[in-house]
Design a protein around this motif. Sequence first.
Motif, PDB file in Angstrom:
ATOM      1  N   SER A 163      78.015  53.515   6.244  1.00 47.80           N
ATOM      2  CA  SER A 163      79.114  54.401   6.646  1.00 47.80           C
ATOM      3  C   SER A 163      80.326  53.558   7.045  1.00 47.80           C
ATOM      4  O   SER A 163      80.213  52.340   7.247  1.00 47.80           O
ATOM      5  N   SER A 164      81.451  54.201   7.189  1.00 48.38           N
ATOM      6  CA  SER A 164      82.653  53.440   7.557  1.00 48.38           C
ATOM      7  C   SER A 164      82.517  52.857   8.968  1.00 48.38           C
ATOM      8  O   SER A 164      83.036  51.774   9.250  1.00 48.38           O
TER       9      SER A 164
ATOM     10  N   GLN B  96      73.824  61.274  11.539  1.00 48.27           N
ATOM     11  CA  GLN B  96      74.692  60.150  11.161  1.00 48.27           C
ATOM     12  C   GLN B  96      75.099  59.296  12.370  1.00 48.27           C
ATOM     13  O   GLN B  96      75.074  58.071  12.313  1.00 48.27           O
TER      14      GLN B  96
ATOM     15  N   ASP C  85      74.417  55.371  12.800  1.00 47.89           N
ATOM     16  CA  ASP C  85      75.537  54.437  12.984  1.00 47.89           C
ATOM     17  C   ASP C  85      75.303  53.546  14.208  1.00 47.89           C
ATOM     18  O   ASP C  85      75.483  52.333  14.155  1.00 47.89           O
TER      19      ASP C  85
END
Lengths: 67, 247
Positions: free
Chosen positions: A31-32, B192, B196
């Motif tokens: 992901s960014s 997510q 992360d």
Amino acid sequence: MTNVDRLQQAGLIQVHHPLTDAEAQSVNQLSSTEIDALISVRVKLGDAFFQRKVQDGDAHRMGTVLL
Amino acid sequence: MTTQSQRLRETISLVSGHLSSLIRQVWFHPRLSELYPEFLFAIYGITASSAPAMRAAAERCSAITTGEPLAAWLHDYYLEHATEETGHEKWLLDDLAAMGVQRERVLQRLPYASVAALVGAQYYCMFHVHPIAYLGYIAVVEEPASIEFLEQVSRRSGIPLSTMSCHLMHAKLDPDHVADFNAALDSLPLQQHHQDLITVSAITTSSLLVNVFSDILEHFERIENPAGAETIFTSSGVAIASPSREF
Ligand SMILES: [Fe+2]
């Protein structure tokens, strides 16, 4: 711009030590936020970069026992 | 399909080249038998923090009031793991004592600033972001060496196996640790933002460990300089730290 492009632009991928296809695939699924973290710690990426020092699977046999 | 654990392991291996090369420089150091006490001292600082940090992470999970579906699972996981890790730092004190570095000297010496930064980053995450971050730390730091590798080290360096109990015990007790951790991670319904944070924590951990292993090697180089060596632990007897402070 792909993740690999971003890392290349940030100088984390050396031109003479390109990522392997598998490494590029790993990078492109991040992901960014994860890419931002990679850029902020500024670690050079890819096994190839240090391959001459870490030989023959030593990395796995040595482990990282710190707990 | 790539699993959550595969994804994490791939990212860790992508960033861990420098760390692996430094760990290798320590294990294959031409004067490893002299360097070894300093290596154990650095590990001691990290190991001693593990069970308390996991208990703190479990407490933070209990404090989450936002309906986090993973809070109960994480709480139990950290508490169970804290119980498993409790007392492991004593193996390091025993190993150091067997090499002539007395327990009091280890306890009186300040830990490396790089060790405090490594562990401190996890406290920041668990208190100010989310306690799931500690999973990223565990993923990087908890991979036992193989028994065969440790026996080779002992033969090559002359370090007696009797002073390698911390490494040997982990090799014996935790051979499936990585597989178990991966299975646990894959059982979680990660969102997510969880993913992360775990990855960011792992990347940060790998990066901060580079400083710890650089310090081990650089501190050891100082033993040639008596003025800079008084706090360094070695087995050669030239630079065993003298007690300098008390708490
Ligand atoms: Fe342990």
